[in-house]
Scaffold this motif. Structure first.
Motif, PDB file in Angstrom:
ATOM      1  N   GLY A   1      -6.899   5.846  -3.969  1.00  0.00           N
ATOM      2  CA  GLY A   1      -6.603   4.871  -3.488  1.00  0.00           C
ATOM      3  C   GLY A   1      -6.370   3.821  -2.677  1.00  0.00           C
ATOM      4  N   THR A   2      -5.794   3.613  -1.704  1.00  0.00           N
ATOM      5  CA  THR A   2      -5.057   3.000  -0.400  1.00  0.00           C
ATOM      6  C   THR A   2      -6.616   3.247   0.795  1.00  0.00           C
ATOM      7  N   GLY A   3      -7.390   4.346   0.621  1.00  0.00           N
ATOM      8  CA  GLY A   3      -8.690   4.160   1.049  1.00  0.00           C
ATOM      9  C   GLY A   3      -9.342   3.390   0.613  1.00  0.00           C
ATOM     10  N   VAL A   4      -9.856   3.180  -0.920  1.00  0.00           N
ATOM     11  CA  VAL A   4     -10.886   2.328  -0.964  1.00  0.00           C
ATOM     12  C   VAL A   4     -10.243   0.788  -0.825  1.00  0.00           C
ATOM     13  N   ALA A   5      -9.128   0.801  -0.592  1.00  0.00           N
ATOM     14  CA  ALA A   5      -8.388  -0.681  -1.025  1.00  0.00           C
ATOM     15  C   ALA A   5      -8.919  -1.189   0.408  1.00  0.00           C
TER      16      ALA A   5
ATOM     17  N   ILE B   1      -2.958  -0.819  -6.836  1.00  0.00           N
ATOM     18  CA  ILE B   1      -1.978   0.029  -7.519  1.00  0.00           C
ATOM     19  C   ILE B   1      -2.855   0.209  -8.359  1.00  0.00           C
ATOM     20  N   ALA B   2      -3.946  -0.318  -8.759  1.00  0.00           N
ATOM     21  CA  ALA B   2      -4.873  -1.008 -10.237  1.00  0.00           C
ATOM     22  C   ALA B   2      -5.391   0.916  -9.813  1.00  0.00           C
ATOM     23  N   ILE B   3      -5.759   1.100  -9.057  1.00  0.00           N
ATOM     24  CA  ILE B   3      -6.465   2.456  -8.670  1.00  0.00           C
ATOM     25  C   ILE B   3      -5.675   3.387  -8.524  1.00  0.00           C
ATOM     26  N   ASN B   4      -4.012   3.327  -8.131  1.00  0.00           N
ATOM     27  CA  ASN B   4      -3.034   4.919  -8.401  1.00  0.00           C
ATOM     28  C   ASN B   4      -2.815   4.926  -9.969  1.00  0.00           C
TER      29      ASN B   4
ATOM     30  N   PRO C   1      -3.504   4.333 -12.830  1.00  0.00           N
ATOM     31  CA  PRO C   1      -4.426   5.595 -13.865  1.00  0.00           C
ATOM     32  C   PRO C   1      -4.742   6.887 -12.885  1.00  0.00           C
ATOM     33  N   LEU C   2      -4.681   7.112 -11.678  1.00  0.00           N
ATOM     34  CA  LEU C   2      -5.124   8.820 -11.030  1.00  0.00           C
ATOM     35  C   LEU C   2      -4.224   9.337 -10.827  1.00  0.00           C
ATOM     36  N   ILE C   3      -3.152   8.423 -10.532  1.00  0.00           N
ATOM     37  CA  ILE C   3      -1.456   9.494 -10.484  1.00  0.00           C
ATOM     38  C   ILE C   3      -0.359   9.322 -12.203  1.00  0.00           C
ATOM     39  N   ALA C   4      -0.304   8.437 -12.759  1.00  0.00           N
ATOM     40  CA  ALA C   4       0.475   8.801 -14.158  1.00  0.00           C
ATOM     41  C   ALA C   4      -0.659   9.136 -14.886  1.00  0.00           C
ATOM     42  N   TYR C   5      -2.023   9.330 -15.362  1.00  0.00           N
ATOM     43  CA  TYR C   5      -2.877   9.897 -16.323  1.00  0.00           C
ATOM     44  C   TYR C   5      -3.291  10.307 -16.114  1.00  0.00           C
ATOM     45  N   PHE C   6      -4.360  10.810 -14.868  1.00  0.00           N
ATOM     46  CA  PHE C   6      -4.896  11.796 -14.262  1.00  0.00           C
ATOM     47  C   PHE C   6      -4.618  12.866 -13.375  1.00  0.00           C
ATOM     48  N   HIS C   7      -3.429  12.843 -12.815  1.00  0.00           N
ATOM     49  CA  HIS C   7      -2.285  13.481 -12.404  1.00  0.00           C
ATOM     50  C   HIS C   7      -3.405  13.723 -10.813  1.00  0.00           C
ATOM     51  N   TRP C   8      -3.141  14.015 -10.760  1.00  0.00           N
ATOM     52  CA  TRP C   8      -3.940  14.062  -8.933  1.00  0.00           C
ATOM     53  C   TRP C   8      -2.748  14.124  -7.825  1.00  0.00           C
ATOM     54  N   ASP C   9      -2.112  13.854  -8.536  1.00  0.00           N
ATOM     55  CA  ASP C   9      -1.030  13.792  -7.216  1.00  0.00           C
ATOM     56  C   ASP C   9      -0.739  12.788  -5.559  1.00  0.00           C
ATOM     57  N   VAL C  10      -0.655  13.338  -4.791  1.00  0.00           N
ATOM     58  CA  VAL C  10      -1.158  12.363  -3.208  1.00  0.00           C
ATOM     59  C   VAL C  10      -2.320  12.428  -3.141  1.00  0.00           C
ATOM     60  N   THR C  11      -3.041  12.953  -3.721  1.00  0.00           N
ATOM     61  CA  THR C  11      -4.878  12.785  -4.223  1.00  0.00           C
ATOM     62  C   THR C  11      -5.362  11.820  -4.737  1.00  0.00           C
ATOM     63  N   GLY C  12      -4.638  11.565  -5.461  1.00  0.00           N
ATOM     64  CA  GLY C  12      -4.481  10.126  -5.876  1.00  0.00           C
ATOM     65  C   GLY C  12      -4.165   8.386  -5.235  1.00  0.00           C
ATOM     66  N   ALA C  13      -3.421   8.716  -4.534  1.00  0.00           N
ATOM     67  CA  ALA C  13      -2.021   7.620  -3.745  1.00  0.00           C
ATOM     68  C   ALA C  13      -3.104   7.481  -2.240  1.00  0.00           C
ATOM     69  N   ALA C  14      -3.713   8.528  -1.991  1.00  0.00           N
ATOM     70  CA  ALA C  14      -4.209   8.705  -0.356  1.00  0.00           C
ATOM     71  C   ALA C  14      -5.946   8.048  -0.511  1.00  0.00           C
TER      72      ALA C  14
ATOM     73  N   TYR D   1       0.996  -1.144   0.124  1.00  0.00           N
ATOM     74  CA  TYR D   1       0.025   0.072  -0.208  1.00  0.00           C
ATOM     75  C   TYR D   1       0.840   1.360   0.145  1.00  0.00           C
ATOM     76  N   ILE D   2       1.861   0.758   1.013  1.00  0.00           N
ATOM     77  CA  ILE D   2       2.729   2.641   0.792  1.00  0.00           C
ATOM     78  C   ILE D   2       3.579   2.504  -0.167  1.00  0.00           C
ATOM     79  N   LEU D   3       4.664   1.222  -0.343  1.00  0.00           N
ATOM     80  CA  LEU D   3       5.571   1.581  -1.337  1.00  0.00           C
ATOM     81  C   LEU D   3       5.232   1.476  -2.035  1.00  0.00           C
ATOM     82  N   SER D   4       4.003   1.299  -3.608  1.00  0.00           N
ATOM     83  CA  SER D   4       3.594   1.954  -4.222  1.00  0.00           C
ATOM     84  C   SER D   4       2.814   2.585  -4.418  1.00  0.00           C
ATOM     85  N   ASP D   5       2.553   3.198  -3.424  1.00  0.00           N
ATOM     86  CA  ASP D   5       2.320   5.157  -3.333  1.00  0.00           C
ATOM     87  C   ASP D   5       3.701   5.643  -3.418  1.00  0.00           C
ATOM     88  N   LEU D   6       4.719   5.307  -2.690  1.00  0.00           N
ATOM     89  CA  LEU D   6       5.990   5.819  -2.942  1.00  0.00           C
ATOM     90  C   LEU D   6       6.574   5.813  -4.411  1.00  0.00           C
TER      91      LEU D   6
END
Length: 460
Positions: free
Chosen positions: A196-200, A176-179, A181-194, A31-36
């Motif tokens: 994705g973690t919450g939903v998972a 990972i599947a959520i983070n 696209p949110l970070i790499a393609y939609f550019h949600w920065d740290v919001t996308g990481a947080a 959860y944490i490492l994939s975000d990092l």
């Protein structure tokens, strides 16, 4: 699914039980490492520093709550070891109530104290707003996270360490599947990481609830199981509260080091965050053995198989000591390669700082293995005060060492803070275990299936 640990070879039972726990901890780290990894490679050093600066706060919160829920599950495991199924169900219902109260209190407190926490941690101005948003979103997922931890603890208390692993694997992959696209393609920065973690985490908790009531018949609660027994709840709290304090004290120590590290700038924060994640992975087998020993000792203490506890502790101590030596060799010789995993084209300065921390701390893994063995067996037997004292000693030594050594030696001084704390904490729980176990007057060798009475002076 349900397994009694009061019969069979102690070390074999503990190792087999610890493997799913280790894999579960590994995927929980994902959860944490994939975000990092995703933040560092797609958004750069700024986003990595945000996650690195805020992760200790969230981890400390989880540690506090996990200590509490683990304490609740100790009573459940003891009653299961005593084959008292009625009390197992009452323990489960009481644990649900107490966990819900804890969730509400932690969520409210964290949000009210958000700005104070960030200021106390010396979070740099250039990442302050993003750090606050990152931590706020994570706080909303605490309810799911804490209930997953409690339900997973209940399963382990009944001898099942595999089922929680399956849910964690699924949730980690979902994260990972959520983070991505949110970070790499939609550019949600740290919001996308947080997010994705919450939903998972929420999905893993829901799956855990459904499966638990489907495959664990003894946990299907009846109306009479919900009748409050305040003396029984107090019995849970006598273990859960000290354990939560002990877990949070260790977490506070980590935050103190992180806050001092934050004053050295963004590059050092990123290096320290990367090195810290590597340390968590390398020491995961030691932690997992300790967690397995908690269930093992709780069940056998409930069944009054004290000699089995002594045998399990001895075998675990020798085995974990060997593992700590192997992990130290690997981390020491491959420190720079490991540190670079979570850094995208790191500068020589950042890489050297990360590798320096790894090479220093690996030399003291043996003392950390002692903490995991003797602290966890004491908690499983229902003696949380010595682990709490050990945690306080760790906090004082870690905080003083980090402050004093960082002033005298800079960043390298910070790297010695945790090892110094490990030595102090290990001495307390090791000596405490031998003092308590001697009071039972049960020899180390003999029949393992022989029950031993518990003298009044050592009753929990």
């Amino acid at each position: 699914m349900i397994q009694s640990m009061t019969q069979g070879n102690p070390l074999k039972l503990i190792i087999l039980f610890s493997i799913p726990i280790m894999l579960g901890n590994l995927f929980q780290q994902v959860y944490i490492l994939s975000d990092l990894y995703i933040l560092g490679h797609y958004l750069g050093l700024h986003a990595l520093a945000v996650a690195g600066a805020m992760t200790p706060v969230f981890v400390m919160t989880i540690m506090f709550a996990t200590g509490f829920t683990n304490g609740l599950c100790v009573i459940t495991a003891q009653r299961f070891g005593a084959n008292d199924i009625c009390s197992v169900r009452k323990s489960f219902s009481g644990g649900i109530l107490l966990t819900a109260i804890l969730c509400i209190g932690v969520m409210i407190s964290l949000n009210l104290m958000m700005d104070t926490i960030l200021h106390k941690m010396n979070v740099p101005a250039d990442i302050y707003d993003d750090s606050k948003r990152f931590l706020t979103i994570l706080s909303y997922s605490l309810f799911a996270t804490l209930f997953y931890n409690y339900l997973a603890g209940i399963m382990r208390a009944l001898g099942d360490s595999r089922t929680p692993l399956y849910f964690l694997i699924f949730a980690s992959l979902l994260n990972i599947a959520i983070n991505v696209p949110l970070i790499a393609y939609f550019h949600w920065d740290v919001t996308g990481a947080a997010l994705g973690t919450g939903v998972a985490q929420t999905v893993s908790a829901l799956l855990c609830v459904c499966f638990l009531f489907w495959r664990f018949p003894i946990l299907r609660l009846k109306q009479k199981d919900w009748r409050l027994n305040f003396s029984f709840l107090l019995e849970h709290l006598k273990i859960a509260v000290p354990m939560s304090i002990q877990f949070s004290v260790i977490g506070i120590g980590v935050i103190i080091i992180q806050s001092i590290c934050n004053s050295f700038g963004t590059d050092t924060i990123a290096a320290f965050a990367s090195a810290g994640r590597i340390e968590q992975i390398m020491t995961m087998p030691l932690f997992s053995l300790g967690m397995a020993l908690t269930t093992y000792s709780a069940q056998n203490y409930g069944g009054r198989y004290i000699r089995r506890i002594r045998q399990g502790v001895l075998q675990c101590f020798l085995f974990s000591g060997t593992i700590s030596f192997i992990m130290a060799i690997i981390a020491y010789h491959f420190g720079e390669d490991l540190a670079g995993i979570f850094l995208n084209h790191p500068s020589e300065f950042v890489l050297n700082q990360a590798a320096g921390y790894i090479k220093i701390t690996t030399l003291f893994y043996f003392f950390l293995s002692m903490i995991f063995v003797f602290r966890q067996v004491l908690q499983g037997m229902g003696y949380p005060m010595l682990p709490l004292i050990s945690g306080i000693v760790e906090l004082v030594m870690r905080g003083f060492a980090a402050w004093y050594l960082s002033v005298a030696y800079g960043y390298i001084g910070i790297c010695y803070a945790s090892p110094i704390a490990w030595i102090g904490g290990a001495m307390i729980v090791t000596v405490g275990y031998f003092i308590i176990i001697r009071r039972f007057k049960v020899s180390l060798f003999g029949k393992l299936d022989q029950k031993s009475p518990v003298p009044n002076q050592v009753r929990g």
